[in-house]
Design a protein around this motif. Structure first.
Motif, PDB file in Angstrom:
ATOM      1  N   PRO A 111      40.925  34.231  46.980  1.00  0.00           N
ATOM      2  CA  PRO A 111      41.642  35.288  46.260  1.00  0.00           C
ATOM      3  C   PRO A 111      42.818  34.721  45.463  1.00  0.00           C
ATOM      4  O   PRO A 111      43.303  33.619  45.729  1.00  0.00           O
ATOM      5  N   GLY A 112      43.258  35.512  44.499  1.00  0.00           N
ATOM      6  CA  GLY A 112      44.398  35.126  43.677  1.00  0.00           C
ATOM      7  C   GLY A 112      44.250  35.707  42.288  1.00  0.00           C
ATOM      8  O   GLY A 112      45.018  36.568  41.863  1.00  0.00           O
ATOM      9  N   HIS A 113      43.250  35.258  41.560  1.00  0.00           N
ATOM     10  CA  HIS A 113      42.968  35.836  40.243  1.00  0.00           C
ATOM     11  C   HIS A 113      42.590  37.302  40.414  1.00  0.00           C
ATOM     12  O   HIS A 113      43.041  38.176  39.668  1.00  0.00           O
ATOM     13  N   THR A 114      41.732  37.573  41.378  1.00  0.00           N
ATOM     14  CA  THR A 114      41.466  38.931  41.867  1.00  0.00           C
ATOM     15  C   THR A 114      41.500  38.862  43.387  1.00  0.00           C
ATOM     16  O   THR A 114      41.450  37.788  43.985  1.00  0.00           O
ATOM     17  N   ASP A 115      41.562  40.013  44.020  1.00  0.00           N
ATOM     18  CA  ASP A 115      41.696  39.983  45.482  1.00  0.00           C
ATOM     19  C   ASP A 115      40.368  39.874  46.215  1.00  0.00           C
ATOM     20  O   ASP A 115      40.347  39.711  47.436  1.00  0.00           O
ATOM     21  N   SER A 141      44.970  23.950  35.304  1.00  0.00           N
ATOM     22  CA  SER A 141      45.792  25.115  35.648  1.00  0.00           C
ATOM     23  C   SER A 141      45.085  25.944  36.719  1.00  0.00           C
ATOM     24  O   SER A 141      44.214  25.455  37.445  1.00  0.00           O
ATOM     25  N   ALA A 142      45.477  27.204  36.804  1.00  0.00           N
ATOM     26  CA  ALA A 142      44.808  28.198  37.643  1.00  0.00           C
ATOM     27  C   ALA A 142      44.855  29.512  36.875  1.00  0.00           C
ATOM     28  O   ALA A 142      45.769  29.746  36.074  1.00  0.00           O
ATOM     29  N   ALA A 143      43.885  30.362  37.098  1.00  0.00           N
ATOM     30  CA  ALA A 143      43.829  31.604  36.328  1.00  0.00           C
ATOM     31  C   ALA A 143      44.949  32.546  36.733  1.00  0.00           C
ATOM     32  O   ALA A 143      45.483  32.493  37.845  1.00  0.00           O
ATOM     33  N   ARG A 144      45.279  33.443  35.822  1.00  0.00           N
ATOM     34  CA  ARG A 144      46.431  34.327  35.993  1.00  0.00           C
ATOM     35  C   ARG A 144      46.249  35.270  37.180  1.00  0.00           C
ATOM     36  O   ARG A 144      45.120  35.608  37.577  1.00  0.00           O
ATOM     37  N   THR A 153      51.428  41.128  42.031  1.00  0.00           N
ATOM     38  CA  THR A 153      51.448  39.792  41.435  1.00  0.00           C
ATOM     39  C   THR A 153      51.960  38.724  42.383  1.00  0.00           C
ATOM     40  O   THR A 153      51.366  37.640  42.513  1.00  0.00           O
ATOM     41  N   ASP A 154      53.056  38.987  43.064  1.00  0.00           N
ATOM     42  CA  ASP A 154      53.613  37.994  43.987  1.00  0.00           C
ATOM     43  C   ASP A 154      52.597  37.655  45.080  1.00  0.00           C
ATOM     44  O   ASP A 154      52.313  36.481  45.361  1.00  0.00           O
ATOM     45  N   GLU A 155      52.031  38.698  45.676  1.00  0.00           N
ATOM     46  CA  GLU A 155      51.038  38.512  46.750  1.00  0.00           C
ATOM     47  C   GLU A 155      49.837  37.695  46.275  1.00  0.00           C
ATOM     48  O   GLU A 155      49.387  36.752  46.957  1.00  0.00           O
ATOM     49  N   LEU A 156      49.319  38.033  45.083  1.00  0.00           N
ATOM     50  CA  LEU A 156      48.130  37.354  44.581  1.00  0.00           C
ATOM     51  C   LEU A 156      48.435  35.921  44.150  1.00  0.00           C
ATOM     52  O   LEU A 156      47.582  35.037  44.287  1.00  0.00           O
TER      53      LEU A 156
END
Length: 459
Positions: A111-115, A141-144, A153-156
């Protein structure tokens, strides 16, 4: 065994799908968009039938082609079980595997870019050959991580940090096949590399050099710019599943007479003029929106036109109507009323009203130091900060429609990098009732070269 993994690159959206030859006439596709023409061409060249359609996440920047592949080819759709998709699919969670008949696909919850994001490790026996990393680890990089709202945003972003740590624990020689690449608004640095390896990213990805989670968060979020408006609603369409299309008719534009186009305009349709900037400048349908047909057409259509709006296309005879239709459909614009039959020649011959927006060179530009001219730069923030004409006002094209009324009512020259976005901006201003608008042919660097004057850096 040698494994054939073919990237299928969409330069306009900055994304890559991947076609995997399973060795027995079957193929697996990862993150195919709804415009399946390039995927089908790649499969045909290799004599493959697409048996599996895999999605790494609920995409925000294009409609998935997995649903269409299931309908047309009988492909088995594979996706994250946490995505709550409303169409038939095999839902995987962390560690689940799919036997592909010699190869295996193992889901990695990242998870990160989406959950609900999954990366997929491609295994040949016990050997990890590569990983389809989707929107987790990408080249450099890494995706937004800000697409689900500021409150997430912080959590992801912290989840993205942990996902990258997990992926970089793989062997250095594992190939990384990301979905997002250079040109993607999902966050990717410039460059021509579309694939990488775990070792190369550990050695050269600046985000992986962050000493801790907080530093990673600051670095990633500090690199993010704006993103197209359609990102905010396309994900939900993908969760529900795009409509299945009849491919031959989906690529056609219905011819419309001049009176029909007039009626559609009056009822709220938007005329999208896809001709080159110079043609639009010479004459266009009043109120038309200029979005030249090029690889980035889909992005700007999705940024400048509200979803569900009926579209009427104006094109030149040598422009491919199928390309217009599929670029629109891959970002969710199915309300294609058709195209002006005969193009602008038919409009002129009917005696209908025509508007024009002057295109000027640097030499024809009025004195920018007089104070009588508004210089409007509509490039992205990072472009503007890298160098702009002295005294220029900055409004990104994607936000201009909501800010047009706030601009000073004086003669305005609009500029971008080459002219396409500037003419789009000028057409928006014309739609808002502004008449004293011109477009600079070229961009700030052309102005600097012609005038021997330096650009101004910073905001």
């Amino acid at each position: 065994m040698g494994i054939d993994v073919t990237p299928v690159v969409d330069d306009g959206l900055g994304n890559s799908a991947y076609l995997v030859d399973l060795g027995d006439g079957r193929g697996l596709v990862v993150d195919a968009s709804r415009d399946l023409r390039p995927v089908r061409a790649a499969a045909e060249r290799r004599g493959l039938h697409v048996a599996y359609a895999v999605d790494t996440h609920v995409h925000a920047d294009f409609l998935t082609g997995a649903v269409q592949l299931a309908a047309d080819d009988g492909a088995q759709v594979i996706a994250s079980a946490r995505g709550h998709r409303e169409f038939p699919h095999v839902g995987l969670d962390d560690g689940d595997e799919v036997d592909l008949g010699g190869l295996r696909l193992r889901a990695l919850f990242t998870p990160g870019h989406t959950d609900e994001h999954l990366a997929y490790l491609l295994l040949d026996g016990q050997t990890a050959v590569g990983v389809f990393s989707g929107g987790s680890l990408i080249v450099g990089s890494a995706a937004r991580t800000d697409l689900l709202g500021a409150d997430r945003t912080d959590e992801l972003t912290r989840a993205q940090y942990r996902s990258l740590q997990r992926l970089t624990a793989l062997a250095d020689d594992v190939v990384v096949w990301p979905t997002h690449g250079a040109g993607s608004f999902c966050s990717a640095p410039a460059g021509d590399r579309r694939t990488t390896t775990i070792g190369a990213e550990k050695a050269g990805n600046p985000l992986l050099a962050a000493p801790d989670e907080d530093a990673f968060l600051a670095a990633l979020l500090g690199s993010l710019g704006s993103y197209p408006a359609y990102f905010s609603w396309l994900g939900e369409l993908n969760r529900r599943g795009p409509d299945v299309l009849d491919a031959p008719s989906a690529g056609r534009l219905t011819p419309l007479s001049v009176p029909t186009v007039d009626r559609l305009r009056e009822s709220g349709a938007v005329v999208v003029d896809v001709r080159p900037v110079s043609d639009f400048s010479d004459g266009h349908v009043p109120g038309a929106l200029s979005i030249p047909l090029r690889p980035q057409f889909a992005t700007w259509l999705g940024w400048l036109v509200s979803p569900g709006t009926p579209l009427v296309v104006v094109r030149d005879p040598d422009q491919d109507p199928e390309e217009v239709a599929w670029q629109a459909r891959k970002v969710g614009y199915d309300q294609l009323a058709g195209e002006l039959a005969g193009g602008m020649n038919a409009w002129r011959e009917a005696g209908a009203a025509i508007r024009s927006i002057p295109l000027v060179t640097t030499e024809q530009l009025p004195d920018i130091d007089s104070g009588d001219l508004e210089i409007l730069d509509v490039r992205q923030d990072s472009e503007f900060r890298s160098g702009h004409v002295p005294g220029a006002r900055h409004v990104e094209l994607g936000t201009l429609a909501n800010r047009a009324a706030q601009l000073p009512a004086r003669p305005t020259v609009v500029m971008c990098g080459h002219g396409e976005r500037a003419m789009g901006a000028a057409s928006l201003l014309a739609r808002a009732g502004r008449s004293q608008v011109t477009v600079l042919a070229g961009g700030p660097r052309d102005w600097s070269t012609a005038t021997a004057r330096p650009l101004v850096a910073g905001g």
